[in-house]
Scaffold this motif. Structure first.
Motif, PDB file in Angstrom:
ATOM      1  N   ILE A   1       2.257 -92.365  40.603  1.00 51.81           N
ATOM      2  CA  ILE A   1       2.435 -90.963  40.946  1.00 51.81           C
ATOM      3  C   ILE A   1       2.755 -90.217  39.654  1.00 51.81           C
ATOM      4  N   SER A   2       2.220 -89.020  39.497  1.00 51.81           N
ATOM      5  CA  SER A   2       2.546 -88.245  38.307  1.00 51.81           C
ATOM      6  C   SER A   2       2.822 -86.794  38.668  1.00 51.81           C
ATOM      7  N   LEU A   3       3.556 -86.145  37.776  1.00 50.45           N
ATOM      8  CA  LEU A   3       3.762 -84.706  37.827  1.00 50.45           C
ATOM      9  C   LEU A   3       3.549 -84.189  36.411  1.00 50.45           C
ATOM     10  N   GLN A   4       2.738 -83.141  36.282  1.00 51.54           N
ATOM     11  CA  GLN A   4       2.393 -82.635  34.959  1.00 51.54           C
ATOM     12  C   GLN A   4       2.487 -81.108  34.945  1.00 51.54           C
ATOM     13  N   VAL A   5       2.996 -80.575  33.845  1.00 49.18           N
ATOM     14  CA  VAL A   5       3.078 -79.125  33.676  1.00 49.18           C
ATOM     15  C   VAL A   5       2.454 -78.734  32.342  1.00 49.18           C
ATOM     16  N   ASN A   6       1.475 -77.862  32.409  1.00 50.01           N
ATOM     17  CA  ASN A   6       0.862 -77.266  31.219  1.00 50.01           C
ATOM     18  C   ASN A   6       0.367 -78.308  30.211  1.00 50.01           C
ATOM     19  N   ILE A   7      -0.320 -79.340  30.706  1.00 52.39           N
ATOM     20  CA  ILE A   7      -0.846 -80.384  29.831  1.00 52.39           C
ATOM     21  C   ILE A   7      -2.331 -80.122  29.595  1.00 52.39           C
ATOM     22  N   GLU A   8      -2.660 -79.688  28.371  1.00 45.72           N
ATOM     23  CA  GLU A   8      -4.044 -79.385  27.980  1.00 45.72           C
ATOM     24  C   GLU A   8      -4.751 -78.562  29.061  1.00 45.72           C
ATOM     25  N   SER A   9      -4.089 -77.543  29.527  1.00 44.35           N
ATOM     26  CA  SER A   9      -4.623 -76.699  30.598  1.00 44.35           C
ATOM     27  C   SER A   9      -5.014 -75.337  30.047  1.00 44.35           C
ATOM     28  N   PRO A  10      -6.086 -74.745  30.549  1.00 43.48           N
ATOM     29  CA  PRO A  10      -6.472 -73.408  30.109  1.00 43.48           C
ATOM     30  C   PRO A  10      -5.692 -72.308  30.821  1.00 43.48           C
ATOM     31  N   TYR A  11      -4.846 -72.699  31.790  1.00 44.65           N
ATOM     32  CA  TYR A  11      -4.140 -71.691  32.582  1.00 44.65           C
ATOM     33  C   TYR A  11      -2.814 -71.309  31.935  1.00 44.65           C
ATOM     34  N   ALA A  12      -2.363 -70.083  32.197  1.00 45.28           N
ATOM     35  CA  ALA A  12      -1.078 -69.632  31.667  1.00 45.28           C
ATOM     36  C   ALA A  12       0.056 -70.495  32.190  1.00 45.28           C
ATOM     37  N   PHE A  13      -0.094 -70.972  33.432  1.00 45.28           N
ATOM     38  CA  PHE A  13       0.882 -71.914  34.003  1.00 45.28           C
ATOM     39  C   PHE A  13       0.152 -72.856  34.945  1.00 45.28           C
ATOM     40  N   GLU A  14       0.580 -74.125  34.928  1.00 44.93           N
ATOM     41  CA  GLU A  14      -0.028 -75.112  35.809  1.00 44.93           C
ATOM     42  C   GLU A  14       0.964 -76.224  36.075  1.00 44.93           C
ATOM     43  N   CYS A  15       1.154 -76.559  37.341  1.00 43.79           N
ATOM     44  CA  CYS A  15       1.997 -77.691  37.744  1.00 43.79           C
ATOM     45  C   CYS A  15       1.191 -78.522  38.730  1.00 43.79           C
ATOM     46  N   ALA A  16       1.096 -79.823  38.481  1.00 50.13           N
ATOM     47  CA  ALA A  16       0.270 -80.682  39.329  1.00 50.13           C
ATOM     48  C   ALA A  16       0.977 -81.988  39.629  1.00 50.13           C
ATOM     49  N   THR A  17       0.760 -82.504  40.833  1.00 50.50           N
ATOM     50  CA  THR A  17       1.199 -83.857  41.176  1.00 50.50           C
ATOM     51  C   THR A  17      -0.031 -84.668  41.561  1.00 50.50           C
ATOM     52  N   THR A  18       0.020 -85.978  41.309  1.00 54.91           N
ATOM     53  CA  THR A  18      -1.104 -86.834  41.656  1.00 54.91           C
ATOM     54  C   THR A  18      -0.614 -88.113  42.334  1.00 54.91           C
ATOM     55  N   GLY A  19      -1.484 -88.689  43.140  1.00 58.91           N
ATOM     56  CA  GLY A  19      -1.211 -89.964  43.778  1.00 58.91           C
ATOM     57  C   GLY A  19      -2.517 -90.652  44.108  1.00 58.91           C
ATOM     58  N   THR A  20      -2.450 -91.861  44.639  1.00 59.27           N
ATOM     59  CA  THR A  20      -3.644 -92.638  44.943  1.00 59.27           C
ATOM     60  C   THR A  20      -3.748 -92.936  46.434  1.00 59.27           C
ATOM     61  N   ALA A  21      -4.993 -93.096  46.893  1.00 61.94           N
ATOM     62  CA  ALA A  21      -5.246 -93.431  48.293  1.00 61.94           C
ATOM     63  C   ALA A  21      -6.501 -94.278  48.390  1.00 61.94           C
ATOM     64  N   ALA A  22      -6.642 -94.969  49.485  1.00 60.59           N
ATOM     65  CA  ALA A  22      -7.816 -95.801  49.720  1.00 60.59           C
ATOM     66  C   ALA A  22      -9.066 -94.931  49.825  1.00 60.59           C
ATOM     67  N   PRO A  23     -10.239 -95.499  49.495  1.00 62.96           N
ATOM     68  CA  PRO A  23     -11.486 -94.725  49.601  1.00 62.96           C
ATOM     69  C   PRO A  23     -11.774 -94.217  51.005  1.00 62.96           C
ATOM     70  N   SER A  24     -11.214 -94.875  52.013  1.00 65.96           N
ATOM     71  CA  SER A  24     -11.442 -94.446  53.391  1.00 65.96           C
ATOM     72  C   SER A  24     -10.743 -93.128  53.709  1.00 65.96           C
ATOM     73  N   VAL A  25      -9.792 -92.735  52.867  1.00 62.24           N
ATOM     74  CA  VAL A  25      -9.086 -91.460  53.055  1.00 62.24           C
ATOM     75  C   VAL A  25      -9.933 -90.367  52.420  1.00 62.24           C
ATOM     76  N   THR A  26     -10.516 -89.509  53.236  1.00 63.45           N
ATOM     77  CA  THR A  26     -11.459 -88.512  52.733  1.00 63.45           C
ATOM     78  C   THR A  26     -10.737 -87.296  52.159  1.00 63.45           C
ATOM     79  N   ALA A  27     -11.437 -86.591  51.281  1.00 63.59           N
ATOM     80  CA  ALA A  27     -10.884 -85.368  50.713  1.00 63.59           C
ATOM     81  C   ALA A  27     -10.590 -84.351  51.808  1.00 63.59           C
ATOM     82  N   GLN A  28     -11.473 -84.277  52.806  1.00 62.64           N
ATOM     83  CA  GLN A  28     -11.281 -83.326  53.891  1.00 62.64           C
ATOM     84  C   GLN A  28      -9.998 -83.625  54.660  1.00 62.64           C
TER      85      GLN A  28
END
Length: 217
Positions: free
Chosen positions: A136-163
């Motif tokens: 799991i990650s949380l990132q703020v303003n890392i090589e981003s073109p935006y004035a501000f950006e905060c993101a979290t990431t995680g992983t899931a099985a391929p069966s878990v669809t984006a929708q």
């Protein structure tokens, strides 16, 4: 056939050796706008020195009679658990939405949540929870073109669809979204809220990024 721990250890070891072969190949968190490439580290993104190992992985799995799902489930079992993305979604709400755009406040909240926090600069945060079974990650303003950006990431099985992820994510925020993006406003500013999925291919897990971005650079 079931994936043996020996095979997993062997293949994982090959990837780690490839990734660590160059001492200068520490994670370079971004290589472009986050809206296009949310993360460049984690189980789906390794330093360039691991490229050959990743290219060879599908053939290695095929020769061993192992599916990418078996490999992913053994290497990252938490990604195959029900609600595997609940924590990064929760962190997005409790940290990104609750503390933006105060970078210092975000960093302190990430530390309280148990993530390992680094500050590449006063305006940046990289916070991770990387165990033997999950990332799991949380990132703020890392090589981003935006004035501000905060993101979290995680992983899931391929069966878990984006929708399906988008329905859960935006639904939990009381929002509807078009093509994985909606808007919110607070503190007199407007922000985009975006979900992006990265296909992990032979690694057998997909990464999902949940992003809060100011609409303009």
């Amino acid at each position: 056939m079931r994936l043996s721990s020996y095979v997993v250890a062997s293949l994982s070891g090959a990837l780690l050796l490839a990734a660590c072969g160059n001492p200068s190949s520490t994670p370079n968190v971004r290589s472009g706008p986050q809206s296009q490439h949310p993360v460049t580290f984690g189980p789906n993104h390794v330093p360039a020195t691991a490229g050959q190992a990743l290219v060879a992985l599908p053939a290695l799995l095929d020769n061993a009679g192992i599916s990418s799902e078996e490999f992913g489930e053994t290497l990252f079992p938490s990604a195959y658990a029900k609600n595997s993305l609940s924590k990064p979604m929760s962190l997005f709400q409790s940290i990104c939405l609750s503390h933006a755009p105060n970078v210092d406040s975000i960093a302190k909240a990430a530390a309280r949540a148990g993530l390992d926090v680094e500050r590449p600069s006063p305006n940046q945060v990289i916070a991770i929870e990387w165990t033997e079974t999950s990332f799991i990650s949380l990132q703020v303003n890392i090589e981003s073109p935006y004035a501000f950006e905060c993101a979290t990431t995680g992983t899931a099985a391929p069966s878990v669809t984006a929708q399906a992820v988008r329905e859960d994510f935006f639904g939990s925020l009381g929002k509807t979204a078009s093509r994985g993006t909606t808007v919110t406003s607070f503190g007199g500013s407007v922000y985009n809220i975006t979900h992006h999925m990265i296909d992990g291919g032979a690694l057998g897990v997909n990464e999902h990024a949940f992003m809060l971005q100011s609409p303009n650079p």
